[in-house]
Design an enzyme around this catalytic site. Structure first.
Site, PDB file in Angstrom:
ATOM      1  N   SER A   1       0.812  -1.205   0.000  1.00  0.00           N
ATOM      2  CA  SER A   1       0.000   0.000   0.000  1.00  0.00           C
ATOM      3  C   SER A   1       0.856   1.270   0.000  1.00  0.00           C
ATOM      4  CB  SER A   1      -0.960  -0.041   1.199  1.00  0.00           C
ATOM      5  OG  SER A   1      -1.933   0.954   1.121  1.00  0.00           O
TER       6      SER A   1
ATOM      7  N   ASP B   1      -2.338   6.281  -3.511  1.00  0.00           N
ATOM      8  CA  ASP B   1      -1.204   5.640  -2.848  1.00  0.00           C
ATOM      9  C   ASP B   1      -0.685   4.512  -3.733  1.00  0.00           C
ATOM     10  OD1 ASP B   1      -3.255   3.827  -2.480  1.00  0.00           O
ATOM     11  OD2 ASP B   1      -2.680   3.315  -0.434  1.00  0.00           O
TER      12      ASP B   1
ATOM     13  N   ASP C   1      -1.002   1.332  -4.067  1.00  0.00           N
ATOM     14  CA  ASP C   1      -1.894   0.352  -4.708  1.00  0.00           C
ATOM     15  C   ASP C   1      -3.236   0.962  -5.089  1.00  0.00           C
ATOM     16  OD1 ASP C   1      -2.877   0.570  -2.094  1.00  0.00           O
ATOM     17  OD2 ASP C   1      -3.470  -1.540  -2.005  1.00  0.00           O
TER      18      ASP C   1
ATOM     19  N   ASP D   1      -5.784   2.220  -3.563  1.00  0.00           N
ATOM     20  CA  ASP D   1      -7.052   1.980  -2.880  1.00  0.00           C
ATOM     21  C   ASP D   1      -7.431   3.141  -1.963  1.00  0.00           C
ATOM     22  OD1 ASP D   1      -5.244   1.570  -0.812  1.00  0.00           O
ATOM     23  OD2 ASP D   1      -6.123  -0.329  -0.146  1.00  0.00           O
TER      24      ASP D   1
END
Length: 450
Positions: free
Chosen positions: A102, A243, A245, A247
């Protein structure tokens, strides 16, 4: 069964150090593959990743584990976490895997698992998989004539682009809008600029040159200085920071002011209620969301339900109560009409739809309420946090703080899940009072823990 490897969002750690090693990934692939081998059909798992160098270590190890237990593997390459969740469902797969840490720096990596419904696994499923990793794993190997196969899905990027565009209201376009999008040198570096451009925006891409080492480095949703500068320099109408990833999302108005997840939830909740889209007449947020959000939603006749910190707990409450808007102050926004997990790009598109509809600048559309002053301090303790919080002096200080706020604010005390820390937070309309309440509680904790 209890979990040791799995945390609040899968398994995470420093790459190539236990537990984030190829050996662990191989075992996880075998155990998770076995756990989701149900029925006589040919079983399939999809695997996506972000742009970290260590993805090259973990992806083949996971693939080998799944193949060893007879599961076919579909490799997606670098794609956002919500794309993996979506493609797990679209491809009728039995399991989805995202390799990402992340918003963490490149040295870290993680593995998140999704069930065939595209939702993150339950604590029970994770515990069962972890048990299989260390009990009878060798017995799960299939014969050489039943091994799985691996293939790459060449149009995975295009599928997610169309999915994301489909969340934007039909009949609307982004013509005339200049948008800066910071992709954190992460998983959305291809898809996010393309989606915005195909919807008509003039796009200024930032941090779209990943090299394996620069993911989240001085960019993305945790480091917004570059985004703010680019928005002002280019005279953009909106800035979007994802960010690693993708999400989560943080926004920036035309003046360079940062907009957090609370404002985004307030905007989407109110606009969806006005259009009849809001289900459950409520929004779900965590205990960290500002009281200003609660007050704003209440003024629109919308309830705010709070959960523990973590987007999985937000989603559990949303599913339980039939609510379709939820998220975290940090920018995890879950819109269950479109996705089974947080999707920064889809959330940003809903904000852009509101801006286009209103014809007003982002600063007016997104500044819905003034946040209550909020003070957070971390106290490191030598003993068990639970023991410290159970001491009479600490309990009395907390009660006294709540009495002093007298309904005009709140106190939140919680222990860290990863460090020997106690987090002391208070918020209210009177900032000096809030600061004093936090200081008194911190002092009591330090006295007891000394």
């Amino acid at each position: 069964m209890t979990r040791k490897l799995f945390g609040t969002d899968g398994i995470r750690g420093t790459a190539n150090l236990d537990p984030m090693t190829a050996e662990t990934a191989l075992k996880l692939g075998m155990a998770a593959g076995r756990h989701f081998t149900r029925g006589s059909h040919r079983h399939v798992v999809v695997i996506g990743k972000d742009t970290r160098l260590s993805g090259y270590l973990l992806e083949p190890a996971l693939t080998a584990g799944f193949i060893a237990v007879g599961m076919d593997v579909v490799l997606l390459g670098p794609l956002p976490t919500p794309a993996v969740a979506m493609l797990t469902r679209s491809l009728r797969a039995d399991l989805g895997v995202m390799i990402s840490a992340s918003h963490n720096p490149y040295q870290d990596n993680g593995i998140k698992l999704f069930g065939p419904d595209g939702f993150k696994l339950s604590d029970e499923d994770e515990a069962a998989i972890e048990h299989k990793m260390f009990n009878g794993l060798e017995s799960y190997r299939v014969g050489s004539d039943h091994l799985g196969k691996a293939k790459r899905l060449d149009d995975a990027v295009g599928r997610y682009i169309e999915y994301a565009k489909g969340s934007f209201p039909r009949g609307l376009r982004l013509d005339g809008l200049k948008i800066v999008v910071d992709c954190a040198n992460g998983a959305a570096y291809k898809v996010a600029p393309t989606v915005l451009w195909e919807l008509g925006a003039e796009v200024v891409p930032v941090a779209v040159n990943p090299d394996g080492f620069n993911i989240n480095k001085d960019c993305g949703s945790l480091h917004t200085e570059a985004l703010r500068t680019q928005v002002v320099t280019h005279g953009a109408h909106l800035g979007i920071a994802l960010d690693g990833d993708a999400d989560r999302v943080v926004l920036c108005d035309e003046h360079g002011a940062i907009i957090d997840g609370d404002q985004v939830m307030g905007l989407i909740g109110a606009s969806w209620k006005a259009s009849g889209q809001l289900r459950g007449n409520a929004v779900v947020a965590t205990v960290m969301s500002n009281m200003g959000l609660e007050k704003f939603l209440g003024g629109h006749g919308i309830d705010l339900h709070r959960t523990g910190v973590g987007d999985r707990y937000v989603l559990e409450r949303m599913r339980r109560d039939g609510i379709n808007v939820g998220g975290e102050q940090s920018g995890h926004i879950i819109l269950s009409d479109h996705s089974t997990t947080g999707d920064g790009l889809v959330a940003a598109l809903q904000v852009l739809a509101a801006i286009v509809d209103s014809g007003k600048p982002a600063s007016q559309v997104l500044r819905l309420f003034d946040p209550f002053p909020q003070v957070l301090k971390n106290v490191r303790v030598s003993g068990q946090p639970e023991t410290v919080l159970g001491e009479a002096k600490v309990k009395a200080a907390i009660a006294e703080g709540e009495n002093r706020l007298n309904g005009s604010g709140r106190v939140l005390i919680r222990k860290s899940g990863t460090e020997p820390l106690i987090r002391v937070m208070a918020e209210g309309e009177d900032k000096p009072l809030v600061e004093s309440v936090v200081d008194d509680i911190v002092a009591a904790i330090k006295d007891v823990a000394a």
